[in-house]
Design an enzyme around this catalytic site. Structure first.
Site, PDB file in Angstrom:
ATOM      1  N   CYS A 109      97.469  56.883  27.666  1.00  0.00           N
ATOM      2  CA  CYS A 109      97.845  57.663  26.700  1.00  0.00           C
ATOM      3  C   CYS A 109      98.467  56.783  25.489  1.00  0.00           C
ATOM      4  CB  CYS A 109      98.810  58.866  26.940  1.00  0.00           C
ATOM      5  SG  CYS A 109      99.659  59.685  25.681  1.00  0.00           S
ATOM      6  N   CYS A 111     106.597  59.374  24.445  1.00  0.00           N
ATOM      7  CA  CYS A 111     106.680  60.616  24.676  1.00  0.00           C
ATOM      8  C   CYS A 111     107.390  60.749  26.213  1.00  0.00           C
ATOM      9  CB  CYS A 111     105.470  61.023  24.955  1.00  0.00           C
ATOM     10  SG  CYS A 111     104.970  62.793  25.905  1.00  0.00           S
ATOM     11  N   CYS A 139     105.259  61.736  30.603  1.00  0.00           N
ATOM     12  CA  CYS A 139     105.062  60.885  31.573  1.00  0.00           C
ATOM     13  C   CYS A 139     106.010  59.666  31.821  1.00  0.00           C
ATOM     14  CB  CYS A 139     103.728  60.612  31.521  1.00  0.00           C
ATOM     15  SG  CYS A 139     102.577  62.056  31.507  1.00  0.00           S
ATOM     16  N   CYS A 180      96.629  65.366  24.891  1.00  0.00           N
ATOM     17  CA  CYS A 180      97.421  64.991  26.123  1.00  0.00           C
ATOM     18  C   CYS A 180      96.697  64.780  27.083  1.00  0.00           C
ATOM     19  CB  CYS A 180      98.553  66.228  26.399  1.00  0.00           C
ATOM     20  SG  CYS A 180      99.533  65.777  27.818  1.00  0.00           S
ATOM     21  N   GLN A 194     100.428  76.834  40.411  1.00  0.00           N
ATOM     22  CA  GLN A 194     100.536  75.255  40.332  1.00  0.00           C
ATOM     23  C   GLN A 194      99.873  74.688  39.299  1.00  0.00           C
ATOM     24  OE1 GLN A 194     102.159  73.241  42.306  1.00  0.00           O
ATOM     25  NE2 GLN A 194     102.806  74.304  44.070  1.00  0.00           N
ATOM     26  N   TYR A 213     110.624  81.882  49.088  1.00  0.00           N
ATOM     27  CA  TYR A 213     110.586  81.241  47.514  1.00  0.00           C
ATOM     28  C   TYR A 213     109.016  81.368  47.537  1.00  0.00           C
ATOM     29  CZ  TYR A 213     115.041  79.054  49.463  1.00  0.00           C
ATOM     30  OH  TYR A 213     116.110  79.035  50.155  1.00  0.00           O
ATOM     31  N   GLU A 225     111.335  86.696  47.213  1.00  0.00           N
ATOM     32  CA  GLU A 225     111.034  85.858  46.009  1.00  0.00           C
ATOM     33  C   GLU A 225     111.972  86.645  45.170  1.00  0.00           C
ATOM     34  OE1 GLU A 225     110.833  83.963  42.685  1.00  0.00           O
ATOM     35  OE2 GLU A 225     109.780  83.332  44.529  1.00  0.00           O
ATOM     36  N   CYS A 280     109.733  69.885  46.538  1.00  0.00           N
ATOM     37  CA  CYS A 280     109.023  69.071  45.578  1.00  0.00           C
ATOM     38  C   CYS A 280     110.124  68.122  45.114  1.00  0.00           C
ATOM     39  CB  CYS A 280     108.608  70.172  44.265  1.00  0.00           C
ATOM     40  SG  CYS A 280     110.338  71.262  43.851  1.00  0.00           S
TER      41      CYS A 280
END
Length: 389
Positions: free
Chosen positions: A69, A75, A78, A152, A209, A238, A261, A336
């Protein structure tokens, strides 16, 4: 110590920065690559570590590359585009392995090879650009200055093809407005591009996702790992909008499926899906609740499967200790963030050891998933189950 030093980067840390050492001091250097020889300048110095910025790359490491990119160096989206994809994956696996080893010393850590994303670019189906006074793009690194973007490369082209049209509409409405407009551009469930200003009501929930291509493999893996026991109940904590709940209900057609949730909109969407399915009405129960509160009302049993997919902060100490007291058949934890995963596993195994269970759960499998190429973020799945004869 001089504010400018020459260092060599050993590895990368959680958060994405390079790690160097000088006279026993650990130094974190953003935008670095393993093996880089750098001239750096210290920006912050603490008791046990320092932070620095690159003044000059004296000798690039073997995995440093030109980012795909053109605005990647400015930016804030990333932070690993300057690394080859192979090195990104190697560092992610290493970060998770080292973090779990630190929190669970002496424990066997049965890692499987990392699962690559089918796409390393053009994989995102949801992004949050910004607009201010004719500038459309993303916040710069560690700044609220907008870096203009006409494309992007990590975003699906169905969305980036809409950039010019969206900017034109924003120019008409907000060109003379001082406030920065924050947007969400996403693909809905029918893969139609949609956009809105943050805070507006969504007409429908998009993909659960952001990397829908890798999400297919993630669901498949969860279903495969769930096998091996005769369950009576399946809990999805969750649960979000049911990314795993509904596939589990499809696989296990006679078991009670229980989901918890805290997001009311996602729970409402799940209820609508349950009603539309008809056959799920009697055996799927989708509760609006935080997980700890729900667990205080739940008695776990030896034939329960428990799935955890918490946010980055992880599950809290009570949740993990309650599971350790419950003698469930299996736990699948989708994480995550490596630190919250490692901490939660530590909570669980300490509580289980204190209880002296006759059928303790053991860490059977761990696998990293590359959900977010070009960034330091990594998804990890861990399976806890009893030993089978």
């Amino acid at each position: 110590m001089s504010s400018q030093l020459t260092v060599t980067i050993d590895k990368l840390a959680i958060g994405g920065a390079g790690v160097a050492r000088h006279d026993g001091l650990v130094i974190f250097v953003p935008d670095a690559a393993p093996g880089d020889e750098l001239l750096i300048e210290i920006t912050t110095k603490k008791k046990n570590f320092a932070e620095a910025q690159i003044v000059k790359v004296l000798k690039p490491g073997p995995s440093r590359r030109t980012p795909p990119c053109p605005i990647a160096d400015r930016c804030g989206g990333c932070n690993w585009q300057h690394l080859t994809e192979d090195e990104q994956r190697r560092q992610k696996q290493l970060m998770v392995q080292e973090t779990l080893a630190k929190f669970l010393p002496g424990m066997d850590l049965p890692f499987l090879p990392l699962k690559e994303s089918p796409l390393s670019l053009r994989y995102r189906n949801r992004i949050q650009p910004k607009y201010s006074r004719g500038r459309f793009g993303f916040f710069a690194r560690r700044s609220h200055e907008i870096v203009e973007a006409k494309d992007c490369p990590i975003t699906e082209e169905k969305l980036t093809n809409e950039f010019a049209k969206i900017k034109a509409e924003l120019d008409k409405k907000f060109r003379d407005t001082k406030e920065t407009q924050r947007l969400e551009i996403y693909l809905d469930q029918s893969e139609t591009p949609k956009w809105l200003l943050m805070g507006e009501e969504k007409e429908g929930v998009g993909f659960s996702q952001v990397n829908r291509f890798q999400n297919e493999d993630l669901i498949k893996t969860v279903l495969e790992w769930s096998e091996g026991a005769d369950y009576e109940r399946i809990f999805d904590f969750y649960a979000g909008g049911g990314n795993f709940t509904f596939p589990l209900a499809e696989k296990y057609r006679t078991q009670q499926i229980v989901a918890a949730e805290l997001d009311s909109k996602l729970v409402q969407k799940a209820h609508e899906k349950i009603q539309a399915a008809g056959s799920l009405n009697k055996r799927m129960h989708y509760y609006l609740s935080d997980v700890a509160s729900f667990m205080r009302r739940t008695q776990f049993q030896s034939k329960d499967l428990v799935l955890l997919d918490p946010p980055r902060a992880g599950a809290d100490e009570y949740v993990m200790k309650a599971l350790a007291q419950g003698s469930v058949a299996k736990i699948i934890y989708i994480s995550c963030h490596p630190v919250s995963l490692a901490r939660d596993l530590k909570y669980f195994f300490e509580a289980q050891a204190a209880r002296s269970s006759s059928k303790p759960l053991k860490l059977k499998k761990i696998q990293c998933f590359e959900m977010f190429p070009q960034t330091d973020h990594v998804e990890t799945i861990a399976e806890l189950a009893v030993d089978t004869p």
